[in-house]
Motif scaffolding. Structure first.
Motif, mmCIF file in Angstrom:
data_model
loop_
_atom_site.group_PDB
_atom_site.id
_atom_site.type_symbol
_atom_site.label_atom_id
_atom_site.label_comp_id
_atom_site.label_asym_id
_atom_site.label_seq_id
_atom_site.Cartn_x
_atom_site.Cartn_y
_atom_site.Cartn_z
ATOM 1 N N CYS A 138 16.544 -42.383 -7.689
ATOM 2 C CA CYS A 138 16.813 -42.959 -9.007
ATOM 3 C C CYS A 138 15.570 -43.397 -9.766
ATOM 4 N N GLU A 172 24.664 -45.557 -3.243
ATOM 5 C CA GLU A 172 24.851 -44.442 -4.176
ATOM 6 C C GLU A 172 23.686 -43.456 -4.088
ATOM 7 N N CYS A 173 22.467 -43.968 -4.036
ATOM 8 C CA CYS A 173 21.298 -43.093 -3.925
ATOM 9 C C CYS A 173 21.261 -42.400 -2.558
ATOM 10 N N TRP A 216 13.240 -45.426 -0.757
ATOM 11 C CA TRP A 216 14.657 -45.628 -1.088
ATOM 12 C C TRP A 216 14.837 -47.025 -1.668
ATOM 13 N N CYS A 217 15.690 -47.114 -2.685
ATOM 14 C CA CYS A 217 15.903 -48.397 -3.368
ATOM 15 C C CYS A 217 16.867 -49.316 -2.621
ATOM 16 N N SER A 230 20.272 -48.619 -2.334
ATOM 17 C CA SER A 230 21.655 -48.472 -2.789
ATOM 18 C C SER A 230 22.373 -47.349 -2.038
ATOM 19 N N CYS A 246 12.065 -45.224 -5.877
ATOM 20 C CA CYS A 246 13.077 -44.545 -5.062
ATOM 21 C C CYS A 246 13.009 -43.030 -5.289
#
Length: 480
Positions: A466, A436-437, A431-432, A434, A463
Motif C-alpha cells: 500500500c 488487507e495488505c 509490511w504495514c 494490515s 509497505c
C-alpha cells in the motif's frame, strides 16, 4: 537378478522434470512409505520409521534436558470439551474426524479423534493444579493425531500423522513466553545441528497464528524447489485457555489467579523436509544424526578369499562408533552402490582384495560422491570426520540454496519480476501490518506471509503493497 546402477537411477524422476513426482518416487523407492486402503493415510515402513525413531530420540533428550516429562492423553475428545474454547474449535472444525458409534450403539455425545490436545491437557491441569507450588507443569507427549486433510502427500500432509506436542502451564506470562521462545530455540538447534536444515525464526501474523493462541512462533525452511516448509511451531496462549476451562490456582498471597499456557510441536513432516532439502536425483541424502545406517560396508569381489571376513571385521569395528551395517548379499557391487545411495546412507566403505593387500579401504561420502583411500588403521578417526563432512556439506548446500533463492523486493511488481526470473523462493519485503495488505500481496503475487522474522531488517520505509509506513519486514513465499 541384480539391477545395475543406471536402471536404479532411471527409476527416480528427475527433480527438474517433476519435483512432486521425484518426491513421491523417493518416498516409495527408498522404502519409506506404502499407501493403504484408507485414503490419505500411509504405512511408515521400517526404514522411514527408523528415521522418525532417531528424530524422536534426539528431541526427547533435548526436552528432558529442559525439564519436560512425557505423558499420554486419550485420543478421543468429547464434543462439549472441544467447544469450550471458541476460537480453537472454529480453527479445527473443518479438519475434525468424529466417532458417533460405540459398537452397535449410538454415542450420547460425539467424540472427536484428537487433532491436537490443548483441551485434554486443560481438563487435566484443572484437576491437578491448585497452588503456585504445583507450577510449572512441563509436559510432552508422543502420539498420532488425525486431521481430515483434503489434499494429502506422504509425510507433508496425511490424515493421520505422528508428532510430539508439548503443553506447559506457568504462573506468569513472562515465564510462559520464556518457555515458548526456549522451545523455539530447541527446535532451531535440532533442525540446524542435527537435520542440517537452516531455518528462519519468526512469528506468525495475526491471520496465520494458531487457533486460540496470542502468539505463534515458527521456524521456516526453504526446500530445494524454492517452496517454504513450516518445520515447527511454538505457541503462547496467555490465560485464554485457563479462563475457558476455569483453571485457577492460589498464588503466594493466597489469591485465586489464572495460569498462563503454551504448546509446541514437531511432526513426521520433518522427514519430508529432509527429503526435499537434501535429496538429489539419485535419491535420499540423509543427515548422519538421523540416518538409520550411517555407514554401509560393501565387500567387492566377495567371492575371493578373505574379503567377507575383512569386511565383517571392519563393520564390527565401526559398530562401536556409529550405526554401521554390511551388505553380504549376492547383488553386484554396482547394485549395492546405487541402492544405498538411493537410501541416503551418508558414508560407504568399499573393501576388495587389492584394498586388503594395501591395508586400506575406499570411503565414499554420499552428498558429493567423493572417494578417499583410507588406511584401515585410521578408520576410527576418519569415519567420524567423514560423517561431519556430510553434515556440514549438506547444511552449506541448503544454506546456499536459501540465500540464492531469497529476493529483496520493495514493490509487488518487484516480487513478480523476481519470481518470474529466478523461480520460487523467499521474498523479503516490508509490511504495514494490515491483514488487507497481507491478503492483497498473496492475491497479486501468489506468495503468502511466512513469518515476521525475529531478526528484522530495514529494507524500505513503506509497505510493499500500500505504500504506507511499514511496521515489519516479512518473509513471503509459496508453501507446502
Amino acid at each position: 537378478m541384480a539391477r545395475d546402477q543406471k536402471k536404479m537411477v532411471d527409476e527416480i524422476t528427475s527433480m527438474d522434470e517433476d519435483f512432486a513426482k521425484w518426491y513421491t518416487d523417493i518416498c516409495k523407492k527408498a522404502e519409506l512409505i506404502e499407501y493403504t486402503s484408507v485414503k490419505g493415510c500411509m504405512v511408515i515402513r521400517p526404514y522411514g520409521y527408523a528415521i522418525w525413531e532417531n528424530i524422536r530420540q534426539i528431541l526427547d533428550g533435548m526436552f528432558k534436558e529442559t525439564g519436560h516429562e512425557n505423558v499420554c492423553m486419550p485420543m478421543f475428545i468429547p464434543e462439549s470439551l472441544l467447544q469450550k474454547e471458541k476460537d480453537h474449535v472454529e480453527g479445527f472444525a473443518p479438519e475434525c474426524a468424529w466417532v458417533t458409534m460405540g459398537g452397535n450403539e449410538k454415542l450420547e455425545e460425539r467424540l472427536c479423534v484428537r487433532p491436537t490436545s490443548e483441551t485434554l491437557f486443560c481438563e487435566h491441569f484443572k484437576n491437578i493444579v491448585h497452588s503456585y507450588r504445583d507450577l510449572p507443569k512441563l509436559y510432552n507427549q508422543w502420539v498420532s493425531v488425525v486431521r481430515w486433510e483434503k489434499t494429502t502427500r506422504p509425510f507433508l500432509r496425511s490424515r493421520e500423522f505422528l508428532w510430539q506436542e508439548g503443553h506447559t502451564l506457568h504462573a506468569t506470562a513472562e515465564e510462559a513466553i520464556e518457555e515458548t521462545e526456549r522451545m523455539l530455540n530447541v527446535y532451531t538447534k535440532f533442525c540446524q545441528e542435527y537435520l542440517a536444515i537452516p531455518v528462519i525464526q519468526g512469528m506468525k501474523t495475526e491471520n496465520d497464528k494458531f487457533a486460540g493462541a496470542e502468539r505463534t512462533y515458527c521456524i521456516e525452511a526453504l526446500m530445494h524447489d524454492g517452496k517454504a516448509l513450516q518445520a515447527g511451531t511454538s505457541h503462547y496462549f496467555g490465560d485464554g485457555f485457563a479462563r475457558a476451562f476455569d483453571i485457577q490456582y492460589s498464588d503466594r498471597e493466597n489469591k485465586l489467579v489464572y495460569p498462563h499456557q503454551t504448546s509446541w510441536g514437531m511432526t513426521t513432516r520433518l522427514i519430508g523436509a529432509i527429503i526435499m532439502t537434501h535429496g538429489d536425483n539419485n535419491g535420499l541424502v540423509l543427515p548422519p544424526a538421523v540416518a538409520p545406517i550411517q555407514v554401509m560396508v560393501i565387500p567387492v569381489a566377495q567371492h575371493k578369499s578373505g574379503v567377507l571376513e575383512k569386511a565383517n571385521e571392519i563393520c564390527s569395528r565401526l559398530k562401536k562408533i556409529c550405526r554401521a551395517n554390511i551388505d553380504e548379499s549376492e547383488n553386484s557391487p554396482g547394485w549395492k552402490f546405487a541402492e544405498y545411495e538411493m537410501k541416503g546412507v551418508p558414508v560407504r566403505v568399499e573393501i576388495g582384495p587389492r584394498d586388503i593387500e594395501n591395508n586400506q579401504c575406499v570411503v565414499v561420502t554420499r552428498h558429493n560422491r567423493e572417494k578417499t583411500a583410507v588406511s584401515l588403521d585410521e578408520l576410527e578417526t576418519v569415519i567420524p570426520q567423514k560423517l561431519r563432512e556430510v553434515r556440514d556439506g549438506i547444511y552449506n548446500a541448503a544454506l546456499e540454496n536459501r540465500e540464492r533463492r531469497t529476493y529483496i523486493c520493495k514493490t509487488t511488481n518487484e516480487i513478480l519480476k523476481a519470481l518470474e526470473e529466478n523461480g520460487d523462493g523467499f521474498v523479503k519485503a516490508m509490511w504495514c501490518g494490515s491483514a488487507e495488505c497481507e491478503e492483497r500481496v498473496k492475491e497479486l503475487t501468489g506468495v503468502g506471509s511466512r513469518c515476521i522474522p525475529l531478526e528484522q531488517e530495514h529494507i524500505a520505509d513503506s509497505c510493499v503493497c500500500c505504500g504506507k509506513p511499514a511496521k515489519h519486514m516479512l518473509y513471503w513465499g509459496k508453501a507446502y
